[in-house]
Enzyme design. Structure first.
Site, PDB file in Angstrom:
ATOM      1  N   ASP A  67       0.817  -1.216   0.000  1.00 52.68           N
ATOM      2  CA  ASP A  67       0.000   0.000   0.000  1.00 52.68           C
ATOM      3  C   ASP A  67       0.849   1.264   0.000  1.00 52.68           C
ATOM      4  O   ASP A  67       2.067   1.214   0.222  1.00 52.68           O
ATOM      5  CB  ASP A  67      -0.959  -0.002   1.206  1.00 52.68           C
ATOM      6  CG  ASP A  67      -0.278  -0.465   2.495  1.00 52.68           C
ATOM      7  OD1 ASP A  67       0.956  -0.353   2.575  1.00 52.68           O
ATOM      8  OD2 ASP A  67      -0.981  -0.931   3.408  1.00 52.68           O
ATOM      9  N   ASN A 136      -7.270  -3.188  14.337  1.00 53.36           N
ATOM     10  CA  ASN A 136      -8.662  -3.504  13.939  1.00 53.36           C
ATOM     11  C   ASN A 136      -8.735  -4.724  13.013  1.00 53.36           C
ATOM     12  O   ASN A 136      -9.788  -5.003  12.442  1.00 53.36           O
ATOM     13  CB  ASN A 136      -9.301  -2.283  13.256  1.00 53.36           C
ATOM     14  CG  ASN A 136      -8.574  -1.881  11.975  1.00 53.36           C
ATOM     15  OD1 ASN A 136      -7.619  -2.543  11.568  1.00 53.36           O
ATOM     16  ND2 ASN A 136      -9.010  -0.799  11.347  1.00 53.36           N
ATOM     17  N   HIS A 138      -6.995  -5.101  10.186  1.00 51.15           N
ATOM     18  CA  HIS A 138      -6.758  -4.854   8.760  1.00 51.15           C
ATOM     19  C   HIS A 138      -5.462  -5.506   8.289  1.00 51.15           C
ATOM     20  O   HIS A 138      -4.536  -5.705   9.069  1.00 51.15           O
ATOM     21  CB  HIS A 138      -6.804  -3.346   8.414  1.00 51.15           C
ATOM     22  CG  HIS A 138      -5.618  -2.542   8.819  1.00 51.15           C
ATOM     23  ND1 HIS A 138      -5.680  -1.182   9.028  1.00 51.15           N
ATOM     24  CD2 HIS A 138      -4.331  -2.869   9.057  1.00 51.15           C
ATOM     25  CE1 HIS A 138      -4.489  -0.728   9.352  1.00 51.15           C
ATOM     26  NE2 HIS A 138      -3.652  -1.728   9.383  1.00 51.15           N
ATOM     27  N   GLU A 143      -9.542  -2.204   5.433  1.00 48.28           N
ATOM     28  CA  GLU A 143     -10.176  -1.924   6.714  1.00 48.28           C
ATOM     29  C   GLU A 143     -11.399  -2.821   6.911  1.00 48.28           C
ATOM     30  O   GLU A 143     -11.974  -3.324   5.935  1.00 48.28           O
ATOM     31  CB  GLU A 143     -10.612  -0.451   6.759  1.00 48.28           C
ATOM     32  CG  GLU A 143      -9.471   0.552   6.537  1.00 48.28           C
ATOM     33  CD  GLU A 143      -8.515   0.664   7.720  1.00 48.28           C
ATOM     34  OE1 GLU A 143      -8.377  -0.285   8.510  1.00 48.28           O
ATOM     35  OE2 GLU A 143      -7.887   1.732   7.847  1.00 48.28           O
TER      36      GLU A 143
HETATM   37  P1  PGA Z   1       2.510  -1.809  12.506  1.00 48.37           P
HETATM   38  O1  PGA Z   1       1.294  -1.677  11.505  1.00 48.37           O
HETATM   39  O2  PGA Z   1       3.400  -2.871  11.967  1.00 48.37           O
HETATM   40  O3  PGA Z   1       3.167  -0.452  12.492  1.00 48.37           O
HETATM   41  O4  PGA Z   1       1.942  -2.168  13.840  1.00 48.37           O
HETATM   42  C1  PGA Z   1       0.696  -2.820  11.007  1.00 48.37           C
HETATM   43  C2  PGA Z   1      -0.533  -2.462  10.205  1.00 48.37           C
HETATM   44  O5  PGA Z   1      -1.192  -1.456  10.510  1.00 48.37           O
HETATM   45  O6  PGA Z   1      -0.855  -3.223   9.280  1.00 48.37           O
END
Ligand code: PGA
Length: 240
Positions: A67, A136, A138, A143
């Site tokens: 992304d 959450n 995702h 999302e």
């Molecule tokens: P993080 O993010 O590795 O910074 O915890 C993971 C994500 O939001 O997919």
């Protein structure tokens, strides 16, 4: 779904790097799906170390990132382009033309997303996809919602993601939109490796493993993948 629990992040990263090494050694022109965020940083450090030591080479590897933010210049310190240069690409022998990250500033988002999916298909799809997970549930920027997504698309980030990631945007406003591979694109990967550490991820991991397969916890779809591995620390695995 395989689950491996580690006493610390260093051991977790060594195992993740072993899986990358195995993939690249078997297939030097492997197609890798890469992630940003805090979760993959130690794994990338170990891959850089192994590359500099001559154990692995990325000379023929092709990559696709999950992304990228919209409306953020590529050179911004918070763009995922910058993240990847700083945390991996700038330190390994990968060819710049083999690196793919969505253009979050494309004039035509729909065309950009279609072209990205076409490039993944033309490369023969992803051999090994690395994922983090949001609090959450995702994966990429898919999302929670009422339906699983398919190919690359533009998404409005959820409040929970904006809250989690705005810590990086100390002197600018965090973008509200991003381009992300869809769940369908992720699920086409031959092997999937998800890294989660810390207690903030414990509920998301519980729902991923024990919850129903539901777009309300996008990572739960991994229950239906034939070769998905979760690498967790004890805090992220606390509710299993
Ligand atoms: P993080 O993010 O590795 O910074 O915890 C993971 C994500 O939001 O997919």
């Amino acid at each position: 779904m395989q689950i491996k629990i580690f006493p610390n992040e260093t051991e977790l990263a060594l195992t993740a790097a072993d899986i990358f090494e195995e993939t690249i050694t078997k297939k030097p022109n492997a197609v890798l799906g890469l992630a940003t965020g805090a979760s993959p940083v130690l794994t990338y450090k170990e891959l850089i170390r192994r590359c500099k030591a001559g154990v692995i080479s990325f000379a023929d590897v092709i990559t696709f990132n999950l992304d990228e933010y919209c409306d953020l210049p590529r050179a911004d310190k918070n763009s995922y382009y910058t993240f990847m240069q700083e945390n991996l690409f700038g330190h390994i022998d990968i060819k710049p033309e083999n690196v793919h990250i969505e253009d979050g500033n494309a004039a035509d988002f729909e065309a950009e997303c279609k072209a990205y999916d076409a490039q993944i298909a033309a490369a023969g799809y992803i051999d090994l996809q690395l994922l983090g997970i949001g609090t959450n549930g995702h994966i990429g920027f898919n999302e929670p919602g009422d339906a699983f997504t398919d190919g690359t698309f533009r998404i409005r980030l959820s409040e929970s993601t904006i809250k989690a990631n705005s810590r990086y945007f100390t002197d600018s406003k965090m973008p509200e939109y991003a381009l992300t591979m869809g769940v369908g694109s992720i699920m086409k990967a031959k092997k999937i490796l998800l890294i989660a550490t810390g207690s903030a991820k414990a509920d998301a991991i519980y729902n991923t493993v024990n919850g129903p397969v539901s777009p309300h916890c996008p990572a739960s779809v991994l229950q239906t993948h034939p070769d998905a591995i979760l690498l967790l620390d004890e805090a992220a695995a606390a509710r299993l």
